[in-house]
Write an enzyme that holds these catalytic residues in place. Structure first.
Site, PDB file in Angstrom:
ATOM      1  N   GLU A 182       2.812  -8.303  -1.595  1.00  0.00           N
ATOM      2  CA  GLU A 182       1.601  -8.971  -1.084  1.00  0.00           C
ATOM      3  C   GLU A 182       1.596 -10.472  -1.339  1.00  0.00           C
ATOM      4  O   GLU A 182       1.052 -11.240  -0.543  1.00  0.00           O
ATOM      5  CB  GLU A 182       0.347  -8.351  -1.719  1.00  0.00           C
ATOM      6  N   GLU A 237       1.631   1.803  -3.504  1.00  0.00           N
ATOM      7  CA  GLU A 237       0.364   2.166  -4.167  1.00  0.00           C
ATOM      8  C   GLU A 237      -0.038   3.604  -3.832  1.00  0.00           C
ATOM      9  O   GLU A 237      -0.535   4.329  -4.689  1.00  0.00           O
ATOM     10  CB  GLU A 237      -0.728   1.167  -3.751  1.00  0.00           C
ATOM     11  N   GLY A 278       0.811  -1.222   0.000  1.00  0.00           N
ATOM     12  CA  GLY A 278       0.000   0.000   0.000  1.00  0.00           C
ATOM     13  C   GLY A 278       0.841   1.266   0.000  1.00  0.00           C
ATOM     14  O   GLY A 278       0.381   2.322  -0.468  1.00  0.00           O
TER      15      GLY A 278
HETATM   16  N1  CAA Z   1       1.516  -3.839   8.715  1.00  0.00           N
HETATM   17  C1  CAA Z   1       1.587  -3.877  10.045  1.00  0.00           C
HETATM   18  N2  CAA Z   1       2.739  -3.731  10.737  1.00  0.00           N
HETATM   19  C2  CAA Z   1       3.865  -3.562  10.024  1.00  0.00           C
HETATM   20  C3  CAA Z   1       3.876  -3.533   8.621  1.00  0.00           C
HETATM   21  C4  CAA Z   1       2.621  -3.660   7.956  1.00  0.00           C
HETATM   22  N3  CAA Z   1       2.515  -3.601   6.627  1.00  0.00           N
HETATM   23  N4  CAA Z   1       5.145  -3.368   8.198  1.00  0.00           N
HETATM   24  C5  CAA Z   1       5.909  -3.302   9.306  1.00  0.00           C
HETATM   25  N5  CAA Z   1       5.130  -3.413  10.403  1.00  0.00           N
HETATM   26  C6  CAA Z   1       5.547  -3.380  11.804  1.00  0.00           C
HETATM   27  C7  CAA Z   1       6.267  -4.656  12.189  1.00  0.00           C
HETATM   28  O1  CAA Z   1       5.346  -5.680  12.491  1.00  0.00           O
HETATM   29  C8  CAA Z   1       7.069  -4.204  13.375  1.00  0.00           C
HETATM   30  O2  CAA Z   1       6.210  -4.109  14.480  1.00  0.00           O
HETATM   31  P1  CAA Z   1       6.677  -4.739  15.919  1.00  0.00           P
HETATM   32  O3  CAA Z   1       7.830  -3.864  16.319  1.00  0.00           O
HETATM   33  O4  CAA Z   1       5.452  -4.546  16.765  1.00  0.00           O
HETATM   34  O5  CAA Z   1       7.080  -6.148  15.668  1.00  0.00           O
HETATM   35  C9  CAA Z   1       7.454  -2.778  12.995  1.00  0.00           C
HETATM   36  O6  CAA Z   1       6.535  -2.370  11.991  1.00  0.00           O
HETATM   37  C10 CAA Z   1       8.853  -2.674  12.407  1.00  0.00           C
HETATM   38  O7  CAA Z   1       8.933  -3.592  11.331  1.00  0.00           O
HETATM   39  P2  CAA Z   1      10.087  -4.720  11.220  1.00  0.00           P
HETATM   40  O8  CAA Z   1      10.596  -5.090  12.567  1.00  0.00           O
HETATM   41  O9  CAA Z   1       9.573  -5.802  10.345  1.00  0.00           O
HETATM   42  O10 CAA Z   1      11.213  -3.849  10.468  1.00  0.00           O
HETATM   43  P3  CAA Z   1      12.404  -4.395   9.553  1.00  0.00           P
HETATM   44  O11 CAA Z   1      13.267  -3.207   9.292  1.00  0.00           O
HETATM   45  O12 CAA Z   1      13.000  -5.647  10.115  1.00  0.00           O
HETATM   46  O13 CAA Z   1      11.686  -4.849   8.164  1.00  0.00           O
HETATM   47  C11 CAA Z   1      10.184  -4.547   6.304  1.00  0.00           C
HETATM   48  C12 CAA Z   1      11.109  -3.881   7.355  1.00  0.00           C
HETATM   49  C13 CAA Z   1      11.019  -5.414   5.346  1.00  0.00           C
HETATM   50  C14 CAA Z   1       9.499  -3.424   5.542  1.00  0.00           C
HETATM   51  C15 CAA Z   1       9.148  -5.452   7.046  1.00  0.00           C
HETATM   52  O14 CAA Z   1       8.549  -4.697   8.106  1.00  0.00           O
HETATM   53  C16 CAA Z   1       8.044  -5.952   6.165  1.00  0.00           C
HETATM   54  O15 CAA Z   1       8.247  -6.876   5.396  1.00  0.00           O
HETATM   55  N6  CAA Z   1       6.838  -5.341   6.274  1.00  0.00           N
HETATM   56  C17 CAA Z   1       5.666  -5.772   5.549  1.00  0.00           C
HETATM   57  C18 CAA Z   1       5.723  -5.330   4.097  1.00  0.00           C
HETATM   58  C19 CAA Z   1       4.496  -5.844   3.379  1.00  0.00           C
HETATM   59  O16 CAA Z   1       4.290  -7.036   3.244  1.00  0.00           O
HETATM   60  N7  CAA Z   1       3.659  -4.901   2.905  1.00  0.00           N
HETATM   61  C20 CAA Z   1       2.417  -5.222   2.226  1.00  0.00           C
HETATM   62  C21 CAA Z   1       1.276  -5.165   3.218  1.00  0.00           C
HETATM   63  S1  CAA Z   1      -0.281  -5.763   2.550  1.00  0.00           S
HETATM   64  C22 CAA Z   1      -0.778  -4.497   1.555  1.00  0.00           C
HETATM   65  O17 CAA Z   1      -0.198  -3.434   1.503  1.00  0.00           O
HETATM   66  C23 CAA Z   1      -2.042  -4.813   0.752  1.00  0.00           C
HETATM   67  C24 CAA Z   1      -2.346  -3.790  -0.274  1.00  0.00           C
HETATM   68  O18 CAA Z   1      -2.224  -3.969  -1.441  1.00  0.00           O
HETATM   69  C25 CAA Z   1      -2.811  -2.497   0.120  1.00  0.00           C
END
Ligand code: CAA
Length: 258
Positions: A132, A112, A109
């Site tokens: 995703e 996006e 997102g």
């Molecule tokens: N939703 C909720 N929480 C999230 C998040 C998300 N998309 N991305 C990061 N966070 C949270 C983590 O859970 C973490 O929280 P806690 O400290 O409570 O555990 C905090 O943010 C810090 O994140 P990380 O510890 O994971 O940080 P990192 O530097 O090790 O990694 C990252 C960074 C690679 C971006 C990793 O956070 C990650 O992979 N995030 C998810 C990315 C993702 O999959 N995005 C797509 C979401 S679905 C979507 O967007 C659908 C759509 O089309 C709209």
């Protein structure tokens, strides 16, 4: 003064600056943030003293995606009935030019949202992607449509099917990003670009935005609606539960193909 919980809003001369402000969650876009961002952008849009809007993220990310923790337990009917993400359509109705100032992660997102803006200025640390697929879902805020239009089918398939990220240089080469600057200069570059746009005629910049979008958006709406429905449908699968739960539980997912 509105008491914003998930964003901050400043007015600097003719530029409105909105900062996504959930740095502990890498500015994950929960529903409250969506509502606040849409409301703030609509307020700035209604203010003829504002000629351009900049959107940036607090901390080390622009936005790491929609909030996975908020969605993980939802089922298909809940996603469909709430028409999850449909609120973003109001953001794309804003007529004032919008610049995304992206440092760090712009994933899912977040990517996006950047693509809903009119210009993307990236810091050299920026990372773009639609991960995703790794969560057992697909893009749901326009990514399958806007990324394909921005960078072409082959590159969009590469990103959306593998979930890999691309750095700022690749994003610029692909045509997603307007300019790349050193990370510590990205906000200044975006603000001065917004000031330039803000110094021009507001009705004419609105018209220019509208006609460029007409080239870009023809038939986009139906594509977005279709994408949203299929995104909701991923919540009918076990693999969505597994993919999102694995993220929340900080483990690798085990997909069962059902
Ligand atoms: N939703 C909720 N929480 C999230 C998040 C998300 N998309 N991305 C990061 N966070 C949270 C983590 O859970 C973490 O929280 P806690 O400290 O409570 O555990 C905090 O943010 C810090 O994140 P990380 O510890 O994971 O940080 P990192 O530097 O090790 O990694 C990252 C960074 C690679 C971006 C990793 O956070 C990650 O992979 N995030 C998810 C990315 C993702 O999959 N995005 C797509 C979401 S679905 C979507 O967007 C659908 C759509 O089309 C709209």
């Amino acid at each position: 003064m509105t008491d914003w919980k998930t964003i901050t809003v400043e007015r600097r001369d003719r530029v409105g600056l909105i900062t996504l402000n959930r740095p502990d969650a890498l500015n994950a876009l929960n529903l409250e943030l969506m509502r606040e961002l849409v409301a703030a952008a609509s307020d700035l849009d209604a203010d003829t003293g504002i000629g351009a809007i900049v959107i940036t993220g607090a901390g080390k990310a622009f936005a790491a995606g929609a909030d996975i923790k908020e969605m993980v337990d939802n089922d298909y009917v809940e996603m469909y009935a709430a028409d999850w993400f449909s609120g973003w359509s109001r953001f794309t109705a804003v007529r004032t030019p919008i610049i995304a100032a992206v440092s760090g992660y712009a994933l899912g997102g977040g990517c996006e949202l950047a693509m809903m803006c009119d210009i993307i200025i990236a810091g050299d640390t920026a990372k773009f992607g639609q991960p995703e697929i790794k969560l057992g879902v697909i893009p749901g805020m326009g990514g399958s449509q806007r990324l394909t239009r921005a960078i072409g089918k082959a590159r969009a398939m590469d990103l959306i099917l593998t979930g890999r990220t691309m750095d700022a240089v690749e994003a610029e080469r692909a045509g997603l990003v307007s300019r790349v600057v050193p990370a510590d200069a990205v906000l200044d570059e975006a603000m001065s670009t917004a000031a330039t746009i803000g110094s021009l005629s507001l009705p004419i910049t609105m018209m220019a935005k509208e006609v460029v979008n007409a080239a870009y958006e023809t038939m986009l709406e139906s594509g977005i609606r279709f994408e949203r429905r299929v995104f909701h449908a991923t919540f009918a699968t076990e693999d969505q539960k597994e993919g999102m739960s694995a993220f929340v539980e900080k483990r690798d997912p085990e997909f069962k193909n059902r």
